[in-house]
Structures are given as structure tokens and as C-alpha cells.
Design a protein around this motif. Sequence first.
Motif, PDB file in Angstrom:
ATOM      1  N   VAL A  87       0.914  -1.256   0.097  1.00  0.00           N
ATOM      2  CA  VAL A  87      -0.021   0.016  -0.005  1.00  0.00           C
ATOM      3  C   VAL A  87       0.810   1.387   0.111  1.00  0.00           C
ATOM      4  CG1 VAL A  87      -2.053  -1.169   1.099  1.00  0.00           C
ATOM      5  CG2 VAL A  87      -0.194  -0.116   2.399  1.00  0.00           C
ATOM      6  N   GLN A  88       2.224   1.157   0.400  1.00  0.00           N
ATOM      7  CA  GLN A  88       2.948   2.195   0.732  1.00  0.00           C
ATOM      8  C   GLN A  88       3.750   2.746  -0.490  1.00  0.00           C
ATOM      9  OE1 GLN A  88       4.736   1.972   4.287  1.00  0.00           O
ATOM     10  NE2 GLN A  88       2.877   1.815   5.448  1.00  0.00           N
ATOM     11  N   GLU A  89       4.111   1.571  -1.430  1.00  0.00           N
ATOM     12  CA  GLU A  89       5.200   1.651  -2.302  1.00  0.00           C
ATOM     13  C   GLU A  89       4.704   1.373  -3.570  1.00  0.00           C
ATOM     14  OE1 GLU A  89       8.753  -0.010  -1.276  1.00  0.00           O
ATOM     15  OE2 GLU A  89       8.624   0.754   0.908  1.00  0.00           O
ATOM     16  N   LYS A  90       4.123  -0.167  -3.511  1.00  0.00           N
ATOM     17  CA  LYS A  90       3.964  -0.766  -4.876  1.00  0.00           C
ATOM     18  C   LYS A  90       2.627  -0.290  -5.603  1.00  0.00           C
ATOM     19  CE  LYS A  90       7.051  -4.061  -4.711  1.00  0.00           C
ATOM     20  NZ  LYS A  90       8.366  -3.957  -5.328  1.00  0.00           N
ATOM     21  N   VAL A  91       1.605   0.056  -4.671  1.00  0.00           N
ATOM     22  CA  VAL A  91       0.257   0.472  -5.494  1.00  0.00           C
ATOM     23  C   VAL A  91       0.595   2.158  -6.061  1.00  0.00           C
ATOM     24  CG1 VAL A  91      -2.182   0.994  -4.981  1.00  0.00           C
ATOM     25  CG2 VAL A  91      -1.298  -1.085  -4.486  1.00  0.00           C
ATOM     26  N   PRO A  92       1.119   3.077  -5.059  1.00  0.00           N
ATOM     27  CA  PRO A  92       1.345   4.246  -5.489  1.00  0.00           C
ATOM     28  C   PRO A  92       2.445   4.275  -6.837  1.00  0.00           C
ATOM     29  CG  PRO A  92       1.745   4.249  -3.117  1.00  0.00           C
ATOM     30  CD  PRO A  92       1.443   2.640  -3.623  1.00  0.00           C
ATOM     31  N   ALA A  93       3.211   3.515  -6.886  1.00  0.00           N
ATOM     32  CA  ALA A  93       4.187   3.732  -7.924  1.00  0.00           C
ATOM     33  C   ALA A  93       3.404   3.135  -9.196  1.00  0.00           C
ATOM     34  CB  ALA A  93       5.196   2.601  -7.829  1.00  0.00           C
ATOM     35  N   LEU A  94       2.525   2.142  -9.224  1.00  0.00           N
ATOM     36  CA  LEU A  94       1.675   1.609 -10.188  1.00  0.00           C
ATOM     37  C   LEU A  94       0.778   2.726 -10.760  1.00  0.00           C
ATOM     38  CD1 LEU A  94       1.014  -0.591 -12.245  1.00  0.00           C
ATOM     39  CD2 LEU A  94      -0.625  -1.450 -10.387  1.00  0.00           C
ATOM     40  N   ARG A  95       0.000   3.314  -9.562  1.00  0.00           N
ATOM     41  CA  ARG A  95      -0.849   4.189 -10.023  1.00  0.00           C
ATOM     42  C   ARG A  95      -0.524   5.385 -10.823  1.00  0.00           C
ATOM     43  NH1 ARG A  95      -6.224   2.656  -9.460  1.00  0.00           N
ATOM     44  NH2 ARG A  95      -5.534   2.966 -11.756  1.00  0.00           N
ATOM     45  N   LYS A  96       0.861   5.820 -10.618  1.00  0.00           N
ATOM     46  CA  LYS A  96       1.562   6.761 -11.364  1.00  0.00           C
ATOM     47  C   LYS A  96       1.558   6.581 -12.826  1.00  0.00           C
ATOM     48  CE  LYS A  96       4.511   8.809  -7.712  1.00  0.00           C
ATOM     49  NZ  LYS A  96       5.582   8.616  -7.127  1.00  0.00           N
TER      50      LYS A  96
END
Lengths: 245, 304
Positions: free
Chosen positions: B83-92
Motif C-alpha cells: 500500500v505504501q510503495e507498490k500501489v502508489p508507483a503503479l498508480r502513477k
Amino acid sequence: MKEVTFTVLENSPLAPRTFRMKLAGDTSAIRCSGEFVQVAVEGKFLRRPISVHDCDWETLTLVYKVVGEGTAVLSAKRPGDRVRALTGLGNSFDVDSCPHKALLLGGGVGAAPLYLLAKELCAQGKEMTVILGFNTASEVMLADEFEQIGADVHIATMDGSAGTRGFVTDVLRLKNIPYDYFYACGPKPMLKAVCSAIHTPGEVSLEERMGCGAGFCYGCSIQTKNGPRRVCKDGPVFKKEELIW
Amino acid sequence: MVKDLSVELCGIRLKNPVVPASGTFGFGLELSDSLDLNVLGGISLKGTTREARYGNPTPRIADCPAGMLNAVGLQNPGIDVLVQEKVPALRKIYDGCVIANISGFSLDEYRHCCALADTCPGIDLIEVNISCPNVHGGGMAFGTSAAAAAEVTAAVKEVCRNKRIFIKLSPNVTDIVEIARACEDAGADGLTLVNTFLGMRIDIARRSPVLANKMGGYSGAGIFPIALRMVYQVAHACRIPVMGCGGVTCARDVIEMMMAGATAVQVGAENLRNPFVCPEIVEELPSLMEQLHIESLRDIIGTV
């Protein structure tokens, strides 16, 4: 990563159950030594990971051993046949890490990826000693190729039928070979022995059963001192210091 | 005429029904250099647990006729990293439907992970894996009993206030419809089926299992007819939407899954032999729709 359909130029035996396959096609995704390709084999679900033996702008050469049904299908390919492969996979050997004198150690078909590495080291003007280990004299291969690019080549065979009797590490023990960095590829027990016998820094290329070959299925992970690493994407080349045996 | 590939899952619009299945596409990020993720309707991310897990020893993969076995064992960096790294990076880099896939070894773990996923802004849907057959003492127990499946469903529904919950079902059961109904009754918003079939290979020269874990999940083209049958049975027995999964390799399979009742279709093992298969299917769909006189994919869901 790029999928390429190659045309077979040559696919001939190099040693018992070992073949050299030269392919013509787009090699633009292949950057340097240490990489591998994932070869599609008719009738098999998963592709077969095979290291890059040699590569130029138009051709890719693979040296592979027939170890199962997949590689057996590959060995039946004839000039003119098509071979599909995913190219540009894996990391690479780090030629810049070698100060002056490189030691290359290959066990069996593990000698294959060291050839392109040797060419790169040669281009940088580095001295090279190559030690190749095999079970017996009939299996010896690629020694001439390494010699032609200026390497000092030593052979070890388990039965003593060619070169020094014993392992590649026995050659090191018996001969006074100068080196300040090493590169190794071969069976796991050999790599383990090499890493404990050699005290200079170095790197080894690992082999593992793979799924995707491109880092997204996590099928080939190993534990390292830096946590889990994917052999296909974070490797196949790992620094000696990183590995847990 | 322009074909309409879009579908709707519990009010979430997907530009097309094609979704790489959990575990066969990493966290999406691993493939962002190789293909345009934005052609995909959704991405189901790698199964995630409370703590980071290394998974099983290698070999984790075995080749099979028409498919493969895997016993990866839920290698993942843990829910916090998701939730802190993978999803935010993908969302970008990705504007489609992001599906978090949650695994657990206890009701508490499911609750904990789902609650965190529920408040993560980049996640659109939560898929709860109650069927991973690889891990000793793991999810299997939940997925193989209707009561336990209902218990997990109720537990995660209780902590998720924002997001819809899909329960991913195991096919290694006597009656998948009974389990599907139990999940629906316990409040599931949708169902994904099927996960892998428990299988095994033996290396006859070494006289030992190929997989270090001995057994693993079988998936690939070989399971397609079985998965399709299960999707058909469940979709006709339940009211909630179904994501069909199992042995899908081409646009034709996607249409079949949708006719059987799937609203979206996941592609799993095929990604491992052809990382470009999902974009290829998306590209292939309009011409196949043309041949079959389909204007909108929504029109064919459950028509058989």
C-alpha cells in the motif's frame, strides 16, 4: 525484452549431447555478456532459458546441453528452421569490476556464457586466464575459441583424460595463475567450491528452473545476503559476496 | 463500427475485460518497460500477506503438458510495502482497475490486510485469495469449506467500508457452487474463479518430485474447460459478478468465459510463456467481435 523470430543458420554438435546453434535475427535487445534468452519449444508449455554464448548485430549463438525433452526438440532444428525467443533477459557480467587480470572458470556447458564476456574483457585490454572443467576428454569444448581471442586456457577433467585431473579448483591449486577478479559459471557444487577457494572478489552466473524469465512470476527466487533475489531478473549474475551457499 | 469492449464490475468501469491474474504479472511494475499497461482493463496484483514472505524453496516451477505447476509460496513484500510503495508507483503509470490480492493464514491476517487495502487510495478492488494450495497450513482450509469461506468473507466485509470484495475460489473442492453461494450469502461483492488445481510431477531419473514443495498449483491451457464449466455453474447460481480465470490464452477464450457468465476475464499462466498475451488479446477482441456480430461485450455475459 523483445520477442524475436530467428532463423537457424547452424545447429551442430560441439560435444556429446551439447550443441552450438547459430541464429540470424534481430539482436538489438541483447546488450552484453551474461544475459540469456527464453527459447520457445514446440510442444512445451514453458520456454527454455539459455545463456547468450556470442552475439553480434545480426546473429545470436547459443551453446546448450540436451538435458530433457525441451532441449532435445531444440537439437533437432535444422538450418532454415525458425526459433522464437524472448531476448534481452537478465543482468550482465560486470567487466568494469575487474582491475587487470581476469580469471574465468567454466564447468561443462557453463563455459558458454563466458565467451562473450572474454571478448568484452579482451576489448578492454584485460589479461585473461580461462579454466574449463569437464568430466572427460570427449566433452572438452570451446578451448580453441578462448585461445583465439588471446586467453591462457587450462583444462581440468575428472578422469584425467585431458589437462589436469580433478576440478577447476585443482588447476588453481597446482598452477600459479595471476588474477585479481574472477567470473564463474557451472554446476552449483563447482560454484560453491570456487567461491570458497578464491579470495579475490568475483561473480558467478546461476541457473534455476524459471517461469517467465523476466522477473514477474517470482518462480526462480533465491535467498541472498541482500534478501530474496530473482535469478532471471536480478541475476543470473551475482557478486560472490551476495550469495548464501 | 467501433466495438465496445468495456464492462462494469460492481460499479467500476473497466475499459475491457482483460485482467492479468494474480501471481502471473507481479505488481505490474515489472512489466511497465516491456508493454503498455494502460491497454489492460485491470491488473490483479501479486498475492500479499501481512508480513513479507520469501515463499518456497526452488524449484518452484515445473513444466507440464498444456500448462505448468507453480509452488512459489506467496513470495511478497508484505501489505505495508504494497500500500505504501507498490500501489502508489503503479498508480502513477496505470489508469485502469487496480486489484489488490490478499492472502492470509488466519482471519486476523485477512482482516488486517484488507483493512489496510481498503484505505489505500490507489486500489479499486480487493480480491481475497482463500484458495492458494501451496502453503502448508495456509489458505486451503478456508477455501475448501463453505463455512470457512463464509467466515473469511464476513470477516473482511466487516472491516472494508470503501471497497468491493471479490473472493477468489479454489477449484479443489467437491461442489464449487456451494462455496460460491456461501460467500455470496456472507456478503461477497463478487467472485473470481478459479485458482490453480493441486498437482504434482516426478523426476523419474532422480525418483523425486520436481518441485521442492512436492506439490503445486496446475494452471495453463489444460484447465480451461474445467474452469469454464465452474464459471458457468457459479455464474448461473449466484447474482454477484464473476471474474473468470483458468487457462485463458486468446480472445476466443475470453468470449467463451463471458458467454459462460464472466463479467471480466483473467489471464494467468499464459503470461509466463508470452508476456505480451494480454495486450494481444485486447487487440484481437474487436475483429473476433466483428465476426460474431457482437457490438458490446456486455451483451454476451451469461448468454449461454
